[in-house]
Design an enzyme around this catalytic site. Structure first.
Site, PDB file in Angstrom:
ATOM      1  CG  ASP A  67      -0.350  -0.591   2.462  1.00 42.54           C
ATOM      2  OD1 ASP A  67       0.890  -0.588   2.572  1.00 42.54           O
ATOM      3  OD2 ASP A  67      -1.089  -1.053   3.333  1.00 42.54           O
ATOM      4  CG  ASN A 135      -9.126  -1.536  11.759  1.00 41.31           C
ATOM      5  OD1 ASN A 135      -8.158  -2.166  11.357  1.00 41.31           O
ATOM      6  ND2 ASN A 135      -9.606  -0.482  11.123  1.00 41.31           N
ATOM      7  CG  HIS A 137      -6.043  -2.381   8.669  1.00 43.37           C
ATOM      8  ND1 HIS A 137      -6.137  -1.085   9.123  1.00 43.37           N
ATOM      9  CD2 HIS A 137      -4.720  -2.696   8.789  1.00 43.37           C
ATOM     10  CE1 HIS A 137      -4.954  -0.651   9.480  1.00 43.37           C
ATOM     11  NE2 HIS A 137      -4.074  -1.606   9.287  1.00 43.37           N
ATOM     12  CD  GLU A 142      -8.911   0.892   7.468  1.00 45.86           C
ATOM     13  OE1 GLU A 142      -8.892  -0.049   8.285  1.00 45.86           O
ATOM     14  OE2 GLU A 142      -8.334   1.977   7.670  1.00 45.86           O
TER      15      GLU A 142
HETATM   16  C1  F6R Z   1       1.319  -1.494   6.074  1.00 48.13           C
HETATM   17  C2  F6R Z   1       0.072  -2.232   6.170  1.00 48.13           C
HETATM   18  C3  F6R Z   1      -0.753  -2.217   7.388  1.00 48.13           C
HETATM   19  C4  F6R Z   1       0.058  -2.515   8.651  1.00 48.13           C
HETATM   20  C5  F6R Z   1      -0.844  -2.477   9.886  1.00 48.13           C
HETATM   21  C6  F6R Z   1      -0.047  -2.709  11.137  1.00 48.13           C
HETATM   22  O1  F6R Z   1       1.913  -1.677   4.810  1.00 48.13           O
HETATM   23  O2  F6R Z   1      -0.286  -2.867   5.214  1.00 48.13           O
HETATM   24  O3  F6R Z   1      -1.796  -3.153   7.279  1.00 48.13           O
HETATM   25  O4  F6R Z   1       0.646  -3.776   8.522  1.00 48.13           O
HETATM   26  O5  F6R Z   1      -1.493  -1.250   9.959  1.00 48.13           O
HETATM   27  O6  F6R Z   1       0.827  -1.648  11.332  1.00 48.13           O
HETATM   28  P1  F6R Z   1       1.958  -1.698  12.451  1.00 48.13           P
HETATM   29  O7  F6R Z   1       2.900  -2.763  12.048  1.00 48.13           O
HETATM   30  O8  F6R Z   1       2.588  -0.338  12.405  1.00 48.13           O
HETATM   31  O9  F6R Z   1       1.267  -2.006  13.731  1.00 48.13           O
END
Ligand code: F6R
Length: 249
Positions: A67, A135, A137, A142
């Site tokens: 992303d 959450n 995701h 989302e």
């Molecule tokens: C980032 C991504 C997100 C993160 C998720 C967890 O490329 O795809 O899904 O993996 O938000 O983020 P952290 O590791 O910062 O807790």
């Protein structure tokens, strides 16, 4: 789904980096899916250390990131392209032209479609590394995202903006939109490793492992994939049901 629970975050990074290095040795032309955020940073550090010490050859590896924020240029310090360059790509011998991150500038809908096309052309991803949001995701899919989604533009939820404000000067600076690989784009990967640490991820991990498959927790779609490894610490595992004890007879 295979589940591995460690006491510490550093053990997660050690196992994941070892798997990546071994997979590159088996397949020099590996197509590797990568995540940003705090979860994989220790893994990337170990990959850099391995490159410096053992010279694992990344010259034929291709990477796809999950992303990118809409509106942030690749040179922007908070963009995911910048993050990947700093945290990994600049420090190993990967060819920059073989590293793909969605383009968050310009016509982002067209960029999302072009990215999906590229995934099909260069893919499938052999090994996908995933984090998970509090959450539930995965990438920026989302709650509410459909299971057949391809790479698309999303509105980030308040929960995600709140969770990610720690990377920005203030919550107002967090972009509100992103381009993300879809759930179906992710499920095309041949193997998936999801990593998580900390109590804040415990509910999402519960839904991933025990919940029913529902758009309310996009992580739950991973139950439909036959090669997923979940590597987490004991805090993230704290809500999981104890393993079923086999009765002795
Ligand atoms: C980032 C991504 C997100 C993160 C998720 C967890 O490329 O795809 O899904 O993996 O938000 O983020 P952290 O590791 O910062 O807790």
């Amino acid at each position: 789904m295979k589940l591995v629970v460690f006491e510490t975050k550093s053990e997660i990074a050690k196992l994941v980096s070892t798997i990546i290095i071994e997979t590159i040795k088996e397949n020099q032309k590996l197509v590797l899916g990568l995540a940003t955020g705090s979860s994989p940073i220790d893994t990337y550090d170990l990959l850099i250390k391995d490159y410096q010490k053992n010279h694992t050859d990344w010259s034929q590896v291709t990477t796809f990131n999950l992303d990118e924020y809409v509106g942030l240029a690749p040179e922007h310090k908070k963009s995911y392209r910048y993050f990947m360059n700093e945290q990994l790509f600049n420090k190993i011998n990967i060819k920059k032209e073989n590293t793909y991150v969605p383009n968050g500038l310009g016509n982002v809908t067209a960029n999302a479609q072009a990215y999906e096309k590229l995934l099909v052309e260069k893919g499938p991803i052999n090994l996908q590394i995933l984090g998970i949001g509090t959450n539930g995701h995965i990438a920026f899919n989302e709650p509410g995202t459909s299971g057949d989604s391809k790479t698309h533009v999303v509105d980030l939820t308040t929960a995600t903006i709140e969770a990610n404000k720690r990377f920005f000067a203030s919550v107002k600076d967090v972009p509100t939109k992103a381009i993300t690989m879809g759930v179906d784009s992710i499920l095309q990967a041949q193997a998936i490793i999801l990593i998580a640490d900390g109590q804040a991820k415990a509910q999402a991990i519960y839904e991933l492992v025990h919940g029913k498959i529902t758009p309310d927790y996009p992580c739950s779609y991973l139950q439909a994939h036959d090669n997923v490894m979940v590597i987490i610490d004991s805090a993230a595992a704290s809500l999981l049901k104890p393993p079923t004890i086999q009765p002795k007879n």
